[in-house]
Design a protein around this motif. Structure first.
Motif, PDB file in Angstrom:
ATOM      1  N   GLU A  34      -8.225   7.182   0.204  1.00 11.49           N
ATOM      2  CA  GLU A  34      -8.966   5.912   0.126  1.00 11.49           C
ATOM      3  C   GLU A  34      -9.655   5.766  -1.231  1.00 11.49           C
ATOM      4  OE1 GLU A  34     -10.761   3.850   2.925  1.00 11.49           O
ATOM      5  OE2 GLU A  34      -9.124   4.131   4.344  1.00 11.49           O
ATOM      6  N   THR A  37      -7.078   5.116  -3.927  1.00  9.64           N
ATOM      7  CA  THR A  37      -6.529   3.755  -3.743  1.00  9.64           C
ATOM      8  C   THR A  37      -7.531   2.703  -4.243  1.00  9.64           C
ATOM      9  OG1 THR A  37      -5.383   4.557  -1.786  1.00  9.64           O
ATOM     10  CG2 THR A  37      -5.476   2.189  -2.068  1.00  9.64           C
ATOM     11  N   THR A  38      -8.804   2.901  -3.932  1.00 15.04           N
ATOM     12  CA  THR A  38      -9.832   1.944  -4.387  1.00 15.04           C
ATOM     13  C   THR A  38      -9.842   1.857  -5.912  1.00 15.04           C
ATOM     14  OG1 THR A  38     -11.168   2.574  -2.488  1.00 15.04           O
ATOM     15  CG2 THR A  38     -12.293   1.361  -4.241  1.00 15.04           C
ATOM     16  N   GLU A  41      -6.594   0.230  -7.226  1.00 15.57           N
ATOM     17  CA  GLU A  41      -6.562  -1.211  -6.947  1.00 15.57           C
ATOM     18  C   GLU A  41      -7.294  -1.967  -8.052  1.00 15.57           C
ATOM     19  OE1 GLU A  41      -7.105  -3.690  -2.850  1.00 15.57           O
ATOM     20  OE2 GLU A  41      -8.942  -2.949  -3.748  1.00 15.57           O
ATOM     21  N   ALA A  42      -8.456  -1.427  -8.440  1.00 14.66           N
ATOM     22  CA  ALA A  42      -9.251  -2.086  -9.490  1.00 14.66           C
ATOM     23  C   ALA A  42      -8.578  -1.951 -10.855  1.00 14.66           C
ATOM     24  CB  ALA A  42     -10.648  -1.480  -9.524  1.00 14.66           C
ATOM     25  N   ASP A  45      -5.115  -3.991 -10.834  1.00 16.18           N
ATOM     26  CA  ASP A  45      -5.218  -5.400 -10.459  1.00 16.18           C
ATOM     27  C   ASP A  45      -4.165  -5.781  -9.411  1.00 16.18           C
ATOM     28  OD1 ASP A  45      -6.465  -7.787 -10.503  1.00 16.18           O
ATOM     29  OD2 ASP A  45      -5.478  -8.542 -12.299  1.00 16.18           O
ATOM     30  N   GLY A  46      -3.959  -4.849  -8.479  1.00 14.17           N
ATOM     31  CA  GLY A  46      -3.028  -5.116  -7.379  1.00 14.17           C
ATOM     32  C   GLY A  46      -3.756  -5.045  -6.057  1.00 14.17           C
ATOM     33  N   ILE A  47      -3.050  -5.306  -4.978  1.00 13.18           N
ATOM     34  CA  ILE A  47      -3.675  -5.248  -3.650  1.00 13.18           C
ATOM     35  C   ILE A  47      -3.174  -4.013  -2.914  1.00 13.18           C
ATOM     36  CG2 ILE A  47      -3.982  -6.422  -1.443  1.00 13.18           C
ATOM     37  CD1 ILE A  47      -3.639  -9.061  -2.867  1.00 13.18           C
ATOM     38  N   ALA A  48      -4.114  -3.244  -2.320  1.00 10.53           N
ATOM     39  CA  ALA A  48      -3.730  -2.047  -1.563  1.00 10.53           C
ATOM     40  C   ALA A  48      -3.315  -2.450  -0.159  1.00 10.53           C
ATOM     41  CB  ALA A  48      -4.911  -1.091  -1.510  1.00 10.53           C
ATOM     42  N   HIS A  49      -2.086  -2.103   0.208  1.00 13.47           N
ATOM     43  CA  HIS A  49      -1.592  -2.386   1.555  1.00 13.47           C
ATOM     44  C   HIS A  49      -1.339  -1.074   2.267  1.00 13.47           C
ATOM     45  CE1 HIS A  49      -1.204  -6.595   0.653  1.00 13.47           C
ATOM     46  NE2 HIS A  49      -0.434  -6.344  -0.388  1.00 13.47           N
ATOM     47  N   SER A  50      -1.642  -1.047   3.545  1.00 12.78           N
ATOM     48  CA  SER A  50      -1.430   0.168   4.330  1.00 12.78           C
ATOM     49  C   SER A  50      -0.111   0.044   5.088  1.00 12.78           C
ATOM     50  CB  SER A  50      -2.601   0.312   5.301  1.00 12.78           C
ATOM     51  OG  SER A  50      -2.296   1.251   6.278  1.00 12.78           O
ATOM     52  N   TYR A  56      -0.245   4.426   1.501  1.00 11.21           N
ATOM     53  CA  TYR A  56      -0.717   3.153   0.958  1.00 11.21           C
ATOM     54  C   TYR A  56       0.168   2.788  -0.237  1.00 11.21           C
ATOM     55  CZ  TYR A  56      -5.276   3.321   3.421  1.00 11.21           C
ATOM     56  OH  TYR A  56      -6.277   3.335   4.356  1.00 11.21           O
TER      57      TYR A  56
ATOM     58  N   PRO B 172      -4.251  -2.744   9.794  1.00 12.68           N
ATOM     59  CA  PRO B 172      -4.544  -3.294   8.460  1.00 12.68           C
ATOM     60  C   PRO B 172      -4.299  -4.810   8.377  1.00 12.68           C
ATOM     61  CG  PRO B 172      -2.408  -2.216   8.461  1.00 12.68           C
ATOM     62  CD  PRO B 172      -2.949  -2.065   9.846  1.00 12.68           C
ATOM     63  N   ASN B 183      -2.114  -8.136   4.749  1.00 11.93           N
ATOM     64  CA  ASN B 183      -2.360  -6.716   5.013  1.00 11.93           C
ATOM     65  C   ASN B 183      -3.403  -6.219   4.013  1.00 11.93           C
ATOM     66  OD1 ASN B 183      -2.051  -3.838   4.469  1.00 11.93           O
ATOM     67  ND2 ASN B 183      -0.295  -3.893   5.855  1.00 11.93           N
ATOM     68  N   GLY B 185      -5.343  -2.804   3.193  1.00 15.72           N
ATOM     69  CA  GLY B 185      -5.287  -1.390   3.542  1.00 15.72           C
ATOM     70  C   GLY B 185      -6.631  -0.695   3.549  1.00 15.72           C
ATOM     71  N   LEU B 186      -7.467  -0.968   2.582  1.00 14.53           N
ATOM     72  CA  LEU B 186      -8.698  -0.189   2.417  1.00 14.53           C
ATOM     73  C   LEU B 186      -9.786  -0.599   3.410  1.00 14.53           C
ATOM     74  CD1 LEU B 186      -8.887  -0.172  -1.465  1.00 14.53           C
ATOM     75  CD2 LEU B 186      -8.546   1.814  -0.001  1.00 14.53           C
ATOM     76  N   GLY B 237      -9.897  -8.902 -11.015  1.00 11.49           N
ATOM     77  CA  GLY B 237      -9.837  -7.473 -10.689  1.00 11.49           C
ATOM     78  C   GLY B 237     -10.089  -7.183  -9.224  1.00 11.49           C
ATOM     79  N   PRO B 239      -8.034  -8.645  -6.496  1.00 11.22           N
ATOM     80  CA  PRO B 239      -7.016  -9.555  -5.946  1.00 11.22           C
ATOM     81  C   PRO B 239      -6.938  -9.549  -4.419  1.00 11.22           C
ATOM     82  CG  PRO B 239      -5.990  -7.657  -6.965  1.00 11.22           C
ATOM     83  CD  PRO B 239      -7.449  -7.554  -7.252  1.00 11.22           C
ATOM     84  N   ALA B 240      -7.505  -8.508  -3.785  1.00 13.05           N
ATOM     85  CA  ALA B 240      -7.457  -8.469  -2.314  1.00 13.05           C
ATOM     86  C   ALA B 240      -8.397  -9.504  -1.708  1.00 13.05           C
ATOM     87  CB  ALA B 240      -7.825  -7.084  -1.822  1.00 13.05           C
TER      88      ALA B 240
END
Lengths: 61, 295
Positions: A34, A37-38, A41-42, A45-50, A56, B172, B183, B185-186, B237, B239-240
């Motif tokens: 986690e 991933t955090t 993600e920052a 500049d993408g989105i974390a998907h599970s 992830y 998720p 989705n 995830g975090l 920064g 995007p989620a």
């Protein structure tokens, strides 16, 4: 053809479930997964998907 | 001074005033900047002049002067291009973009409002010359009334029912009612989404409106307007943290997920209902069936 979405990185606690052709980050436990991933993600500049509890992916949308 | 001087002044003043009236800044925050307004008032003044001088030209049998109106049409088409280009450039820096459909709608509105000014000035000068200043004033009131009617299109509240639903997670997956949004995830991000997020279901009132709210541009316009009015819990920064609208394929309902800074359900519902129905998004698949049945 423009590809709009792509996987930037994968983060996993299960070395058997490692995808090919993408940057993979191995972690010892879920907490570490986690945390990494955090940060990723920052940074990316993408989105974390599970996908599962053990995997992830960071996706650029 | 000729006999046309006062009618021309009158037409130009009423036409320009109409343009200023139509340029009022509202909750959509456009145009807010002074120079943008000056451009449109100046073009409104030119449009008013063109509409006004058409009547004396006809009365003096100077019919070639009327051809200047065609020149005006091409000028005002440039206004549309100018607005489109400006807004497209600005859209890249919006936290929640307007979207191309909304921008096209705004650009069309800017062009058409200049034609409404021509129409207003034309009628005012005609009224003044045919009767007197009172005739001109009555024509002005009628023209402004027609312009107001024509400039305001439909609202989303006319075609959908809006209901609040608290967003929830299933694993998720983020849901608004039973509509899957995305989705996430975090766990940390999920907490943020549940803390700040709001969900709404747009239920179409008929089959035509089902097709209209399915339009991606219309959905983006909803997200933009709500985020604009209530603020948005988002930054570059992250995007989620993105407002999204997804469709239920079975019944055409649309689930709207937003992240406002002000969590006011009633206000949000009011804003969603006031979102303009975009001209380019309107679909009427049932209209053709109705016409065929009537035949």
């Amino acid at each position: 053809m423009d590809i709009e979405k792509f996987i930037l990185a994968a983060i996993t606690t299960n070395p058997k479930k490692v995808p090919c052709g993408v940057a993979v980050f191995h972690c010892d436990n879920k907490e570490e997964m986690e945390k990494i991933t955090t940060n990723l993600e920052a940074i990316l500049d993408g989105i974390a998907h599970s996908l599962t509890d053990e995997l992830y992916v960071i996706v650029k949308h | 001074m000729s006999e046309y001087t006062y009618p021309i002044f009158f037409g130009v003043i009423v036409g320009t005033a109409t343009r200023i009236y139509m340029l009022r800044t509202d909750y959509r925050q456009y145009p807010t900047y002074l120079h943008g307004k000056i451009i449109h008032v100046a073009l409104g003044f030119i449009a008013a002049g063109l509409g006004t001088v058409a009547i004396p030209s006809i009365l003096e049998e100077e019919f070639t002067a009327i051809t200047f109106l065609t020149l005006a049409a091409s000028q005002f088409r440039d206004v549309r291009n100018m607005e489109r280009n400006t807004l497209n450039e600005l859209d890249n820096y919006e936290l929640v973009p307007r979207g191309k459909t909304y921008i096209e709608g705004i650009a069309i509105a800017f062009e058409s409002r200049n034609y409404l000014v021509i129409f207003t000035s034309f009628l005012c000068t005609l009224g003044y010359l045919l009767f007197n200043i009172w005739g001109g004033l009555i024509a002005a009131v009628i023209a402004i009334f027609i312009s107001t009617k024509l400039m305001s299109g439909g609202r989303l509240g006319d075609i959908v029912e809006v209901e609040y639903f608290e967003p929830r997670f299933d694993g998720p997956g983020l849901y608004v009612d039973n509509i899957y949004i995305m989705n996430i995830g975090l766990a940390e991000r999920q907490k943020e989404v549940l803390r700040y997020g709001m969900g709404f279901i747009l239920k179409p009132k008929n089959f035509d409106s089902r097709a209209t709210i399915a339009n991606l541009g219309q959905r983006q316009a909803i997200l933009h307007d709500v985020s604009n009015a209530l603020g948005v819990y988002r930054d570059s920064g992250t995007p989620a943290l993105v407002p999204l609208a997804k469709r239920d394929l079975d019944d055409g309902r649309v689930g709207v997920f937003i992240l406002p800074q002000e969590n006011d359900i009633e206000k949000a519902i009011k804003i969603i209902k006031k979102v303009p129905t975009l001209e380019n998004a309107i679909r009427m698949p049932k209209e053709r069936e109705k016409k065929l049945e009537e035949r």
